[in-house]
Scaffold this active site. Structure first.
Site, mmCIF file in Angstrom:
data_model
loop_
_atom_site.group_PDB
_atom_site.id
_atom_site.type_symbol
_atom_site.label_atom_id
_atom_site.label_comp_id
_atom_site.label_asym_id
_atom_site.label_seq_id
_atom_site.Cartn_x
_atom_site.Cartn_y
_atom_site.Cartn_z
ATOM 1 N N LYS A 148 0.833 -1.205 0.000
ATOM 2 C CA LYS A 148 0.000 0.000 0.000
ATOM 3 C C LYS A 148 0.867 1.254 0.000
ATOM 4 O O LYS A 148 1.562 1.546 0.978
ATOM 5 C CB LYS A 148 -0.879 0.020 1.250
ATOM 6 C CG LYS A 148 -1.829 1.194 1.278
ATOM 7 C CD LYS A 148 -2.509 1.335 2.632
ATOM 8 C CE LYS A 148 -1.950 2.457 3.471
ATOM 9 N NZ LYS A 148 -2.036 3.789 2.870
ATOM 10 N N CYS A 255 13.632 10.954 6.098
ATOM 11 C CA CYS A 255 13.702 10.487 7.477
ATOM 12 C C CYS A 255 15.078 10.722 8.082
ATOM 13 O O CYS A 255 15.212 11.092 9.231
ATOM 14 C CB CYS A 255 13.322 9.015 7.551
ATOM 15 S SG CYS A 255 14.306 7.970 6.469
ATOM 16 N N GLU A 353 10.208 16.305 14.782
ATOM 17 C CA GLU A 353 10.756 16.090 13.436
ATOM 18 C C GLU A 353 9.976 17.016 12.503
ATOM 19 O O GLU A 353 8.843 16.705 12.139
ATOM 20 C CB GLU A 353 10.523 14.631 13.024
ATOM 21 C CG GLU A 353 11.059 14.318 11.671
ATOM 22 C CD GLU A 353 10.584 12.958 11.139
ATOM 23 O OE1 GLU A 353 9.478 12.507 11.477
ATOM 24 O OE2 GLU A 353 11.333 12.365 10.355
HETATM 25 P P1 NAD Z 1 2.268 8.210 8.281
HETATM 26 O O1 NAD Z 1 2.673 7.390 9.449
HETATM 27 O O2 NAD Z 1 1.227 9.234 8.462
HETATM 28 O O3 NAD Z 1 1.758 7.290 7.075
HETATM 29 C C1 NAD Z 1 2.542 6.257 6.550
HETATM 30 C C2 NAD Z 1 1.652 5.190 5.929
HETATM 31 O O4 NAD Z 1 0.882 4.570 6.961
HETATM 32 C C3 NAD Z 1 0.632 5.728 4.917
HETATM 33 O O5 NAD Z 1 0.557 4.813 3.844
HETATM 34 C C4 NAD Z 1 -0.658 5.741 5.721
HETATM 35 O O6 NAD Z 1 -1.820 5.633 4.908
HETATM 36 C C5 NAD Z 1 -0.489 4.517 6.599
HETATM 37 N N1 NAD Z 1 -1.295 4.508 7.827
HETATM 38 C C6 NAD Z 1 -1.818 5.549 8.513
HETATM 39 N N2 NAD Z 1 -2.475 5.132 9.613
HETATM 40 C C7 NAD Z 1 -2.362 3.786 9.633
HETATM 41 C C8 NAD Z 1 -2.788 2.769 10.544
HETATM 42 N N3 NAD Z 1 -3.504 3.040 11.647
HETATM 43 N N4 NAD Z 1 -2.443 1.492 10.283
HETATM 44 C C9 NAD Z 1 -1.693 1.179 9.197
HETATM 45 N N5 NAD Z 1 -1.278 2.090 8.292
HETATM 46 C C10 NAD Z 1 -1.596 3.384 8.508
HETATM 47 O O7 NAD Z 1 3.631 8.857 7.740
HETATM 48 P P2 NAD Z 1 3.820 9.899 6.546
HETATM 49 O O8 NAD Z 1 3.396 11.254 7.028
HETATM 50 O O9 NAD Z 1 3.236 9.337 5.316
HETATM 51 O O10 NAD Z 1 5.405 9.872 6.369
HETATM 52 C C11 NAD Z 1 6.279 10.707 7.070
HETATM 53 C C12 NAD Z 1 6.976 9.958 8.168
HETATM 54 O O11 NAD Z 1 7.635 8.802 7.646
HETATM 55 C C13 NAD Z 1 8.067 10.770 8.844
HETATM 56 O O12 NAD Z 1 7.988 10.598 10.238
HETATM 57 C C14 NAD Z 1 9.362 10.141 8.313
HETATM 58 O O13 NAD Z 1 10.474 10.307 9.133
HETATM 59 C C15 NAD Z 1 8.945 8.716 8.188
HETATM 60 N N6 NAD Z 1 9.852 8.017 7.284
HETATM 61 C C16 NAD Z 1 10.706 7.079 7.810
HETATM 62 C C17 NAD Z 1 11.611 6.433 6.986
HETATM 63 C C18 NAD Z 1 12.563 5.400 7.520
HETATM 64 O O14 NAD Z 1 13.057 4.633 6.726
HETATM 65 N N7 NAD Z 1 12.847 5.369 8.801
HETATM 66 C C19 NAD Z 1 11.637 6.723 5.622
HETATM 67 C C20 NAD Z 1 10.750 7.670 5.117
HETATM 68 C C21 NAD Z 1 9.855 8.309 5.965
#
Ligand code: NAD
Length: 451
Positions: A148, A255, A353
């Site tokens: 997804k 990230c 962040e």
């Molecule tokens: P998010 O957590 O809001 O969403 C990420 C994904 O999770 C989306 O596809 C979303 O639809 C899904 N999601 C949301 N609620 C959910 C639930 N209850 N159960 C399962 N899935 C759910 O994050 P974002 O705003 O899309 O991304 C930004 C964040 O991602 C930042 O904190 C960034 O640091 C992190 N990030 C981490 C890495 C890493 O490798 N450590 C890499 C890229 C981004």
């Protein structure tokens, strides 16, 4: 779908229904029977063909990525190329049984078996660089997948699915667009055996709790608030551009970007001046335009969040905004690259962040104090030390509580090495042998002596 460089709708993307999701899980479970029995070599061949097919449609994928994500077209091409490179590298790794004992007492082997159906959930900042390792790691090791993408950036990943349709057997890779609800269905579903999730810490905690229902395996790659520590022996003009790029790449929406810069007194003002000069020089704009270095914030919610943090920052006593600090006078979600001095811990900009183009530059005089402050965080993704003394740099890097620590470098994930965070920045590792094995379950095979 909104193009973040214009704020205008440019495409429509339907969400998968609950019934379509159930159909995808069923398809993945059925496909697992044959796919898991294939040899690594057979799966390697198909994934290599997928990488070739992506390469043949690189330009189309990159343009779509810029339209939906906002990054400059050169960065979008580089992202697709990296995705292809990750797939090509991961399928060269050989997973062999480990012989733990082979003597007169018997033979004991540790073998690795696939898990079943892996659910992949990705965020919006680097959709393909995150989808590629998830799918290559899961499929190559014999699992099938439901993947997804973020509801903000589903299109390039769906195109990847269309490309894969002609290559992989039906049901092996199922890419579904949908919102947070679909993510939750995935984490709850008993037909999914593992979740590989990249996203925020808050969502990561929900994923982990929900996955407990059927004891799903999880790999969580979560947020970071990386500190870079610059010692007093550096030449600011030699490192300023690299530090800037490590902080502002993808407009700070990475990230592992530098999100807290700790600079020694001796070089503080000089480095600050250089960073502010670069911030004023770089070209920010529509990623499809020539010569653009940095694009917009990817979506309105994130844009508003960064503006809130900026507002809070501007109200802090003693703060100096040396460059940027404003939205840009144009459509789309643009914020000027912003360099902030005179700010300390206990503020939103330093403790959270921001995930946007705003860098706090903090001052220190004693290295122990800098390390303590860098580590005083619930985050633990990456960190770096900048110095001419590499041996000392390595010693200080080793004191950072992070999954990776660099000397004179920051940012960059390689498919060769395990990637992940400590503390609340994640659970488990992706990439490398370690990452592949997280898509497998070890099984101990114990044989009597003489076998
Ligand atoms: P998010 O957590 O809001 O969403 C990420 C994904 O999770 C989306 O596809 C979303 O639809 C899904 N999601 C949301 N609620 C959910 C639930 N209850 N159960 C399962 N899935 C759910 O994050 P974002 O705003 O899309 O991304 C930004 C964040 O991602 C930042 O904190 C960034 O640091 C992190 N990030 C981490 C890495 C890493 O490798 N450590 C890499 C890229 C981004």
């Amino acid at each position: 779908m909104v193009n973040p460089a214009t704020g205008e709708v440019f495409a429509q993307c339907p969400d998968a229904s609950r019934a379509q999701f159930e159909q995808a899980v069923d398809a993945a479970r059925h496909a697992y029977v044959n796919w898991s029995r294939m040899s690594f070599e057979e799966r390697r061949r198909m994934l290599a063909r997928l990488a070739d097919a992506m390469e043949a449609r690189l330009e189309e994928m990159a343009t779509l990525l810029t339209l939906e994500q906002g990054k400059p077209i050169a960065a979008a091409r580089a992202e697709i190329e990296r995705g292809i490179g990750i797939i090509r590298h991961l399928i060269t790794i050989v997973i062999e049984p480990e012989v733990l004992r082979n003597d007169s007492g018997g033979r004991v082997e540790l073998r690795y078996k696939s898990l079943g159906v892996v659910g992949g959930i990705a965020p919006w900042n680097v959709p393909i660089v995150l989808a590629a390792p998830k799918l290559a790691s899961a499929l190559y090791t014999g699992n099938t997948m439901v993947l997804k993408p973020s509801p903000y950036t589903p299109l390039t990943t769906l195109l990847l699915g269309e490309i894969a349709c002609d290559i992989l057997p039906p049901g092996v890779l199922n890419i579904l667009a949908g919102g947070n609800e679909l993510g939750q269905w995935m984490t709850e579903h008993p037909g999914i055996d593992k979740i590989t999730f990249t996203g925020s810490i808050a969502t990561g905690k929900k994923v982990m709790a929900s996955a407990a229902a059927n004891m799903k395996r999880v790999t969580l790659e979560l947020g970071g608030n990386d500190a870079a520590i610059v010692l007093g022996d550096v030449e600011p003009k030699e490192i300023a551009r690299r530090i800037f790029q490590a902080a502002f790449a993808n407009s700070g929406q990475v990230c592992q970007a530098i999100k807290r810069l700790y600079v020694h007194d001796d070089v503080y003002e000089a480095l600050l001046t250089k960073l502010a000069t670069i911030a004023r020089q770089v070209k920010v704009g529509d990623g499809l335009d020539e010569g653009v270095d940095y694009g917009p914030i990817q979506n309105r919610t994130q844009y508003e969040r960064v503006l809130e943090i900026l507002d809070d920052t501007a109200r802090q006593p003693g703060v100096r905004i040396l460059a940027g600090g404003h939205v840009m006078d144009r459509p789309g979600y643009f914020i000027e690259p912003t360099i902030v001095a005179g700010i300390g811990e206990g503020t939103r900009l330093v403790d959270e962040e921001p995930f946007g183009p705003v860098l706090p530059v903090l001052r220190f005089s004693d290295i122990d104090d800098a390390v303590t402050r860098a580590n005083d965080s619930r985050f633990g993704l990456g960190g770096s030390v900048w110095t001419k003394d590499l041996a000392m740099g390595a010693d200080i890097a080793a004191r950072l509580e992070t999954g990776v620590a660099w000397v004179n470098h920051h940012l960059g994930v390689s498919a060769e090495y395990p990637f992940g965070g400590v503390k609340e920045s994640g659970v488990g590792r992706a990439n490398g042998v370690m990452g592949l094995k997280r898509n497998m379950e070890p099984q101990l095979i114990v044989l009597p002596a003489g076998s």
